[in-house]
Design a protein around this motif. Structure first.
Motif, short mmCIF file in Angstrom:
data_model
loop_
_atom_site.label_atom_id
_atom_site.label_comp_id
_atom_site.label_asym_id
_atom_site.label_seq_id
_atom_site.Cartn_x
_atom_site.Cartn_y
_atom_site.Cartn_z
N LYS A 151 -6.15 34.99 70.31
CA LYS A 151 -5.66 36.46 69.93
C LYS A 151 -6.30 37.20 71.12
O LYS A 151 -7.64 37.01 71.26
N ASN A 178 -0.18 44.35 72.43
CA ASN A 178 0.82 44.16 71.05
C ASN A 178 1.88 45.02 71.17
O ASN A 178 2.98 44.40 70.69
N HIS A 218 0.04 38.91 72.56
CA HIS A 218 -0.74 38.54 71.35
C HIS A 218 -1.66 37.69 71.87
O HIS A 218 -2.80 37.83 70.87
#
Length: 423
Positions: A219, A235, A240
């Motif tokens: 992430k 995002n 992501h």
């Protein structure tokens, strides 16, 4: 290859070195903002320039055994105050996290053992580890009190790196008793990322042919340098993971120079050399306290913070030319003021300057204040500014007095001499 060495749960690990009976128990290090600095009988304050990092203050009170008593974390009303700076893996199993307040942590784990910070011990152990690493690796950079980088190029063949770092972590544990995790890769940025996935007390090497498989699912928020705002921006355009970031070069680089550099770091396209020394570019002091409205008391606290920061500036032997004071109020309101001044640094002038900055910055006088911060930067060694010669002779006399005061504090402590306005 570059390697990144990180001490596992450093403050908790240090507590176990001081007290081996804590081994395998859920422990955490907790602390309150050192508001005792404002007490008229305040003593035993010291200053640290060697290491920095999260929860590592420049100014701190020397450790005492009584600091570990749970009563040390209670305010005058008996309410448990303070936050956790770190916790052991045994404590984390209960859901305890860094920056959690102590009361909530005890709710999750009533038998949690809370120890007070012992900065002197942390500095000692960090220094010992640094000294040991210097005997093992030619180039070592200390990035913070618990974090180091090393350059193995020309020292260890790439194919031998996994065995080298595995041996190194066991040697460190044997010599210093500190558990560390080590990551290795072609760049320092990916080596640091690898360390995260080596914890606890492990090691991980990322070779070029493993690069994509390693970073793609991670992430974006787990990469050092991607903060909350950048994470939200990524995002918002459906990026992501680091793999998705790597595949959207045009989008990311269109956001400007910082985003371009970030893309290169994530993609392993750029690196930075190992720096064995760091030059401090600024120094500051701040304290958070219970909401306070009394402006007379707030000004007294400004005098105290100014005295401590003046001591540090003189100890560093630098002349700052930019001064900044900020105020945090209740209800999430903030205000600040800066000034540039290229003159000889003296404690008396600095004290007056800080009081002036406070008066100018205090724009919400109906509100209670919860935090004061003072910062000095742009030292003359790094600045093109030239010192003013106006009133030079008078300032030189005051400088001599400042130096004499500094010598007494060096010998007997920061709190040996105080301004009358502090009492």
């Amino acid at each position: 290859m570059k390697i990144h060495i990180d001490i596992d749960c450093f403050f908790a690990s240090a507590a176990r070195i001081a007290d081996p009976s804590l081994e395998n128990l859920p422990i955490a290090i907790g602390g309150r903002s050192d508001t005792k600095i404002f007490n008229k009988e305040a003593k035993k304050q010291t200053v640290n320039f060697e290491n920095s990092g999260s929860f590592v203050p420049t100014f701190y009170k020397t450790y005492e055994e009584s600091d570990d008593d749970i009563d040390a974390f209670k305010d005058e009303n008996g309410k448990i105050r303070g936050i956790l700076t770190t916790s052991s893996y045994e404590a984390r199993a209960y859901g305890i996290k860094t920056a959690m307040n102590i009361k909530d942590a005890l709710g999750l784990c009533p038998h949690l053992i809370i120890k007070a910070p012992n900065m002197s011990l942390y500095q000692k152990l960090s220094h010992e580890l640094h000294e040991f690493l210097c005997t093992k690796i030619p180039l070592i950079e200390q990035a913070s009190i618990d974090e180091f980088y090393g350059d193995l190029n020309g020292w260890v063949e790439d194919e031998d790196v996994p065995q080298f770092i595995d041996n190194l972590r066991h040697e460190i544990k044997k010599v210093t008793k500190l558990p560390v995790s080590i990551g290795a890769s072609k760049t320092r940025y990916i080596a640091k990322l690898a360390t995260t996935y080596a914890k606890p007390f492990g090691c991980k090497t990322i070779y070029p042919h493993q690069f994509d498989k390693f970073i793609d699912p991670i992430k974006v928020g787990d990469f050092a340098g991607i903060g909350k705002s950048m994470k939200e921006r990524l995002n918002s355009v459906h990026i992501h993971t680091l793999g998705e970031l790597k595949d959207r070069r045009g989008t990311v680089e269109s956001w400007g120079p910082y985003a371009k550099e970030l893309y290169k770091r994530v993609s392993g396209l750029t690196d930075a050399p190992i720096k064995t020394t760091h030059r401090r570019k600024s120094i500051g002091i701040s304290r958070t306290f219970d909401p306070l409205h009394d402006r007379g008391e707030l000004k007294r606290r400004v005098h105290i913070l100014a005295r401590h920061l003046s001591y540090a500036v003189l100890k560093l032997d630098v002349i700052p030319t930019v001064f900044h004071l900020s105020i945090s109020y209740e209800m999430n309101q903030k205000s600040h003021k800066n000034i540039s001044l290229a003159e000889i640094f003296t404690e008396k002038k600095f004290d007056s300057l800080c009081l002036r900055l406070f008066n100018e910055a205090d724009s919400q006088r109906r509100l209670h204040v919860i935090r004061l911060s003072i910062n000095c930067s742009s030292f003359t060694r790094d600045s093109k500014k030239e010192l003013s010669l106006i009133g030079f002779n008078d300032e030189q006399k005051m400088k001599n007095l400042t130096n004499s005061t500094q010598e007494l504090r060096e010998k007997y402590g920061i709190d040996t001499l105080k301004w009358g306005s502090e009492l």
